[in-house]
Design a protein around this motif. Structure first.
Motif, PDB file in Angstrom:
ATOM      1  N   UNK A  24       0.845  -1.210   0.000  1.00 53.16           N
ATOM      2  CA  UNK A  24       0.000   0.000   0.000  1.00 53.16           C
ATOM      3  C   UNK A  24       0.874   1.252   0.000  1.00 53.16           C
ATOM      4  N   UNK A  25       1.908   1.241   0.846  1.00 55.03           N
ATOM      5  CA  UNK A  25       2.774   2.424   0.931  1.00 55.03           C
ATOM      6  C   UNK A  25       3.515   2.650  -0.388  1.00 55.03           C
ATOM      7  N   UNK A  26       3.974   1.564  -1.006  1.00 51.77           N
ATOM      8  CA  UNK A  26       4.680   1.713  -2.291  1.00 51.77           C
ATOM      9  C   UNK A  26       3.751   2.241  -3.380  1.00 51.77           C
ATOM     10  N   UNK A  27       2.451   1.932  -3.249  1.00 53.47           N
ATOM     11  CA  UNK A  27       1.485   2.408  -4.253  1.00 53.47           C
ATOM     12  C   UNK A  27       1.029   3.835  -3.973  1.00 53.47           C
ATOM     13  N   UNK A  28       1.561   4.443  -2.910  1.00 57.85           N
ATOM     14  CA  UNK A  28       1.268   5.863  -2.657  1.00 57.85           C
ATOM     15  C   UNK A  28       0.204   6.126  -1.605  1.00 57.85           C
ATOM     16  N   UNK A  29      -0.325   5.057  -0.977  1.00 60.63           N
ATOM     17  CA  UNK A  29      -1.317   5.268   0.091  1.00 60.63           C
ATOM     18  C   UNK A  29      -0.600   5.621   1.398  1.00 60.63           C
ATOM     19  N   UNK A  30      -1.240   6.470   2.198  1.00 62.38           N
ATOM     20  CA  UNK A  30      -0.790   6.633   3.581  1.00 62.38           C
ATOM     21  C   UNK A  30      -1.260   5.398   4.326  1.00 62.38           C
ATOM     22  N   UNK A  65      11.842   5.843  -3.905  1.00 59.98           N
ATOM     23  CA  UNK A  65      10.501   5.280  -3.667  1.00 59.98           C
ATOM     24  C   UNK A  65      10.452   4.552  -2.325  1.00 59.98           C
ATOM     25  N   UNK A  66      11.529   3.861  -2.004  1.00 60.77           N
ATOM     26  CA  UNK A  66      11.574   3.149  -0.718  1.00 60.77           C
ATOM     27  C   UNK A  66      11.446   4.141   0.439  1.00 60.77           C
ATOM     28  N   UNK A  67      12.242   5.201   0.357  1.00 60.11           N
ATOM     29  CA  UNK A  67      12.224   6.170   1.471  1.00 60.11           C
ATOM     30  C   UNK A  67      10.868   6.857   1.575  1.00 60.11           C
ATOM     31  N   UNK A  68      10.292   7.198   0.411  1.00 62.26           N
ATOM     32  CA  UNK A  68       8.982   7.864   0.444  1.00 62.26           C
ATOM     33  C   UNK A  68       7.912   6.920   0.994  1.00 62.26           C
ATOM     34  N   UNK A  69       7.987   5.658   0.576  1.00 63.04           N
ATOM     35  CA  UNK A  69       6.995   4.679   1.050  1.00 63.04           C
ATOM     36  C   UNK A  69       7.118   4.481   2.557  1.00 63.04           C
ATOM     37  N   UNK A  70       8.359   4.338   3.034  1.00 63.17           N
ATOM     38  CA  UNK A  70       8.543   4.135   4.487  1.00 63.17           C
ATOM     39  C   UNK A  70       7.996   5.321   5.271  1.00 63.17           C
ATOM     40  N   UNK A  71       8.171   6.533   4.717  1.00 63.14           N
ATOM     41  CA  UNK A  71       7.703   7.739   5.412  1.00 63.14           C
ATOM     42  C   UNK A  71       6.170   7.806   5.447  1.00 63.14           C
ATOM     43  N   UNK A  72       5.513   7.055   4.565  1.00 65.00           N
ATOM     44  CA  UNK A  72       4.040   7.077   4.536  1.00 65.00           C
ATOM     45  C   UNK A  72       3.423   6.158   5.584  1.00 65.00           C
ATOM     46  N   UNK A  73       4.238   5.287   6.209  1.00 64.99           N
ATOM     47  CA  UNK A  73       3.671   4.314   7.162  1.00 64.99           C
ATOM     48  C   UNK A  73       3.858   4.819   8.589  1.00 64.99           C
ATOM     49  N   UNK A  74       2.755   4.895   9.326  1.00 63.14           N
ATOM     50  CA  UNK A  74       2.864   5.273  10.739  1.00 63.14           C
ATOM     51  C   UNK A  74       2.413   4.104  11.610  1.00 63.14           C
ATOM     52  N   UNK A  75       2.974   4.045  12.804  1.00 61.61           N
ATOM     53  CA  UNK A  75       2.552   3.033  13.779  1.00 61.61           C
ATOM     54  C   UNK A  75       1.274   3.522  14.440  1.00 61.61           C
ATOM     55  N   UNK A  76       0.257   2.672  14.453  1.00 60.16           N
ATOM     56  CA  UNK A  76      -1.009   3.015  15.119  1.00 60.16           C
ATOM     57  C   UNK A  76      -1.115   2.125  16.350  1.00 60.16           C
ATOM     58  N   UNK A  77      -0.663   2.628  17.485  1.00 54.19           N
ATOM     59  CA  UNK A  77      -0.642   1.791  18.690  1.00 54.19           C
ATOM     60  C   UNK A  77      -2.042   1.490  19.206  1.00 54.19           C
ATOM     61  N   UNK A  78      -2.971   2.409  18.960  1.00 55.79           N
ATOM     62  CA  UNK A  78      -4.330   2.226  19.483  1.00 55.79           C
ATOM     63  C   UNK A  78      -5.330   2.168  18.321  1.00 55.79           C
ATOM     64  N   UNK A  79      -6.448   1.515  18.537  1.00 52.12           N
ATOM     65  CA  UNK A  79      -7.489   1.449  17.498  1.00 52.12           C
ATOM     66  C   UNK A  79      -7.907   2.866  17.095  1.00 52.12           C
ATOM     67  N   UNK A  80      -7.941   3.784  18.064  1.00 52.35           N
ATOM     68  CA  UNK A  80      -8.358   5.177  17.794  1.00 52.35           C
ATOM     69  C   UNK A  80      -7.469   5.816  16.727  1.00 52.35           C
ATOM     70  N   UNK A  81      -6.220   5.351  16.623  1.00 48.56           N
ATOM     71  CA  UNK A  81      -5.300   5.938  15.637  1.00 48.56           C
ATOM     72  C   UNK A  81      -5.705   5.593  14.204  1.00 48.56           C
ATOM     73  N   UNK A  82      -6.733   4.746  14.048  1.00 45.83           N
ATOM     74  CA  UNK A  82      -7.183   4.379  12.699  1.00 45.83           C
ATOM     75  C   UNK A  82      -8.387   5.219  12.267  1.00 45.83           C
ATOM     76  N   UNK A  83      -8.743   6.206  13.114  1.00 43.48           N
ATOM     77  CA  UNK A  83     -10.002   6.952  12.913  1.00 43.48           C
ATOM     78  C   UNK A  83     -10.101   7.613  11.541  1.00 43.48           C
ATOM     79  N   UNK A  84      -8.991   8.114  11.005  1.00 44.84           N
ATOM     80  CA  UNK A  84      -9.084   8.852   9.735  1.00 44.84           C
ATOM     81  C   UNK A  84      -8.815   7.979   8.500  1.00 44.84           C
ATOM     82  N   UNK A  85      -8.850   6.661   8.662  1.00 47.99           N
ATOM     83  CA  UNK A  85      -8.596   5.785   7.501  1.00 47.99           C
ATOM     84  C   UNK A  85      -9.865   5.678   6.638  1.00 47.99           C
ATOM     85  N   UNK A  86      -9.642   5.566   5.329  1.00 47.02           N
ATOM     86  CA  UNK A  86     -10.763   5.401   4.389  1.00 47.02           C
ATOM     87  C   UNK A  86     -11.063   3.917   4.165  1.00 47.02           C
TER      88      UNK A  86
END
Ligand code: CAA
Ligand code: NDP
Length: 293
Positions: A24-30, A65-86
């Motif tokens: 997903x990150x390589x394809x440009x998704x956050x 592309x690797x660096x940009x993709x890695x920068x798009x991935x965040x750790x979501x420690x809590x379920x609440x951190x997924x609130x803004x996902x589509x």
């Protein structure tokens, strides 16, 4: 207006979850990567980093592309951190009660229009959808292992899945540069309905003494041109997952031909789950895998 997917949540940072986050990150998704265990998120991120480095070394991904993709991935420690996902793709352990709990907690935090998906190998999409507040926006998006290398994704509609969700999922899979096959919502769908009984039969072949681990895998690799022997593949998938799929087939189709091999049950009971625990039909703790039977 169809929902535009910009941010993808992934629940379960094991071998499949990290692979899904990776593509997903390589394809440009956050991407927001979640797991019940925060250490799993960190090790998932480290695995993604290592797997992308392999792709850079091979020349299939550029360092930028690797660096940009890695920068798009965040750790979501809590379920609440997924609130803004589509879109949120659940890829936790293959146990229905685990997945149902995840979805009911998730529904408390995600926006009403977000699509929810499961990467389940076998469990009814209709039943999982019924554990949510939006069965029409629920779908099976079933990736194959290893996710970065395998081209296929199965799309499985539950009884209530609406056309908009189905179309958005097709667009999503295509943007990942993968090909989808549509499967009806029957136990284990298409790939695992066919593949897992073959693996289970290989374990019966071992159990009945027809061949050793080495002979069975050699026979199927060289005799049927499979890229991995069936026991090697079982270890790769995870023996807990293999057993869970066979149980869903056995219960769901009520046919004794799907009876899980007692030897598979024994390995799982021993905690010998394959590569992920360093021991299964092979012992991976040394330099080279050594058959355990
Ligand atoms: C259970 C379910 O619900 C559904 C399922 O997924 S069932 C399982 C489906 N999957 C399969 O059946 C897989 C069968 N195995 C295969 O197709 C092949 O063995 C394979 C594609 C996994 C590996 O192919 P291989 O020819 O043995 O190559 P291998 O040398 O191991 O790896 C190929 C390259 O990809 C790289 N690679 C391996 N895993 C990777 C990953 N996760 N990410 C990125 N790169 C990876 C390797 O480093 C290697 O790179 P080099 O060529 O530079 O060495
Ligand atoms: N293995 C395969 O080849 C394939 C598997 N799948 C499916 O993908 C899913 C994941 O499988 P796989 O990645 O192999 O399994 P793994 O065991 O590698 O990973 C599962 C992850 O989910 C975590 N988890 C368990 N419970 C929760 C929870 N309540 N909330 C968040 N995370 C949780 C586990 O943590 P912990 O270990 O701490 O319990 C673990 O990190 C399963 O549904 C499986 O059937 C689909 C295609 C192929």
């Amino acid at each position: 207006m169809p929902l535009e997917i910009k941010k993808v949540g992934v629940i379960g940072a094991g071998q499949m979850g990290n692979g899904i986050a990776h593509v997903c990150a390589l394809a440009g998704y956050d991407v927001a990567l979640n797991d019940a265990d925060p250490d799993r998120i960190r090790s998932g991120l480290a695995t993604i980093n290592g797997n992308m480095a392999k792709q850079v070394a091979k020349g299939s991904v550029s360092e930028t592309d690797r660096q940009e993709a890695l920068a798009r991935i965040v750790a979501a420690d809590k379920t609440e951190d997924l609130a803004d996902c589509d879109l949120v793709i659940e890829s936790a352990t293959e146990r229905e009660e685990v997945k149902r709990k995840i979805f009911s907690a998730l529904c408390q935090v995600v926006k009403p229009e977000a699509i929810l998906a499961s990467n389940t190998s076998s469990i009814s999409i209709t039943r999982l959808a019924a554990a949510t507040d939006r069965p029409e926006r629920f779908i099976g998006i079933h990736f194959m292992n290893p996710v970065p290398l395998m081209e296929l994704v199965e799309l499985v509609r539950g009884i209530a899945t609406d056309d908009e969700t189905f179309e958005a999922s097709k667009t999503f899979v295509t943007r990942l540069h993968k090909t989808y096959a549509v499967a009806e919502d029957f136990p284990a769908f298409i790939v695992n309905r066919i593949l897992l009984p073959m693996i289970n039969e290989a374990i019966y072949t071992l159990y009945e003494g027809v061949g050793s681990v080495d002979s069975i895998d050699r026979a199927m690799k060289l005799g049927a041109n499979h890229p991995m022997g069936p026991l090697q593949l079982a270890d790769f998938i995870g023996l807990d997952t293999c057993l869970a799929v066979m149980q869903v087939l056995h219960e769901g189709l009520a046919d004794s031909k799907y009876r899980p091999c007692p030897l598979l049950v024994k390995y799982v009971e021993a905690g010998w789950l394959g590569r992920k625990t360093q021991r299964g039909f092979y012992d991976y703790r040394g330099e080279k895998p050594v058959p355990t039977r």
